[in-house]
Design a protein around this motif. Structure first.
Motif, PDB file in Angstrom:
ATOM      1  N   ARG A   1       0.831  -1.210   0.000  1.00  0.00           N
ATOM      2  CA  ARG A   1       0.000   0.000   0.000  1.00  0.00           C
ATOM      3  C   ARG A   1       0.862   1.256   0.000  1.00  0.00           C
ATOM      4  O   ARG A   1       0.479   2.289  -0.539  1.00  0.00           O
ATOM      5  CB  ARG A   1      -0.914   0.021   1.230  1.00  0.00           C
ATOM      6  N   SER A   2       2.036   1.184   0.623  1.00  0.00           N
ATOM      7  CA  SER A   2       2.887   2.368   0.768  1.00  0.00           C
ATOM      8  C   SER A   2       3.760   2.638  -0.444  1.00  0.00           C
ATOM      9  O   SER A   2       4.077   3.782  -0.739  1.00  0.00           O
ATOM     10  CB  SER A   2       3.849   2.194   1.946  1.00  0.00           C
ATOM     11  N   PHE A   3       4.196   1.577  -1.100  1.00  0.00           N
ATOM     12  CA  PHE A   3       5.211   1.740  -2.134  1.00  0.00           C
ATOM     13  C   PHE A   3       4.671   2.310  -3.438  1.00  0.00           C
ATOM     14  O   PHE A   3       3.638   1.881  -3.935  1.00  0.00           O
ATOM     15  CB  PHE A   3       5.874   0.377  -2.402  1.00  0.00           C
ATOM     16  N   LEU A   4       5.393   3.294  -3.966  1.00  0.00           N
ATOM     17  CA  LEU A   4       5.104   3.797  -5.312  1.00  0.00           C
ATOM     18  C   LEU A   4       6.459   4.098  -5.947  1.00  0.00           C
ATOM     19  O   LEU A   4       7.225   4.909  -5.426  1.00  0.00           O
ATOM     20  CB  LEU A   4       4.221   5.048  -5.260  1.00  0.00           C
ATOM     21  N   CYS A   5       6.763   3.429  -7.055  1.00  0.00           N
ATOM     22  CA  CYS A   5       8.111   3.502  -7.633  1.00  0.00           C
ATOM     23  C   CYS A   5       8.524   4.907  -8.073  1.00  0.00           C
ATOM     24  O   CYS A   5       9.701   5.200  -8.167  1.00  0.00           O
ATOM     25  CB  CYS A   5       8.236   2.517  -8.777  1.00  0.00           C
TER      26      CYS A   5
END
Ligand code: SF4
Ligand code: SF4
Length: 128
Positions: free
Chosen positions: A94-98
């Motif tokens: 949910r937290s990760f965005l590249c």
């Protein structure tokens, strides 16, 4: 070769590996790994969800002559480009965005690895 690898890591730290579309996750699955740092609560909830919805692990085949370990997340449905436990996916997903350099691969890894144990989901959810 080493120079290339170093450059690649630097690029990843600075968010060069941006697979988003219009600033949003494109669901490309490039960040979906079978090894994720999970809290014991998350692991328990995922196991429960998998059992309830009869979810089977997905296999990912690569064109190679040698047998290879499938490193992709067992919840990654490549054909439909979806996560089969989307409603129950862990916090790291949910937290990760590249595209976000402040929350890029290494920053996110450091944060979650400091808190949680790395779980081999394929092994711990279906084989134990
Ligand atoms: S966050 Fe992951 S799934 Fe979304 S675009 Fe980036 S690499 Fe692809
Ligand atoms: S749980 Fe879903 S979002 Fe997270 S790594 Fe696996 S397929 Fe990707």
């Amino acid at each position: 070769m080493i120079g290339t690898l170093e450059q690649m890591i630097k690029d990843m730290e600075h968010g060069v590996y941006d697979f988003t579309k219009d600033g949003k996750c494109s669901s490309c699955g490039s960040c979906c790994s079978r090894y994720l740092p999970l809290s014991s609560k998350e692991l328990k909830e995922i196991k429960r969800y998998v059992k309830k919805h009869h979810i089977k692990p997905k296999e990912h085949i690569f064109p190679t002559t040698e047998p290879m370990l499938d490193m992709t997340c067992p919840f990654r449905d490549e054909e439909n480009k979806i996560c089969t436990i989307y409603q129950q996916r862990p916090q790291i997903c949910r937290s990760f965005l590249c595209s976000n350099p402040k929350n890029g691969i290494w920053a996110t890894k450091r944060e979650f690895h400091a808190k949680y144990r790395v779980v081999d989901m394929r092994k711990e959810i279906w084989e134990e």
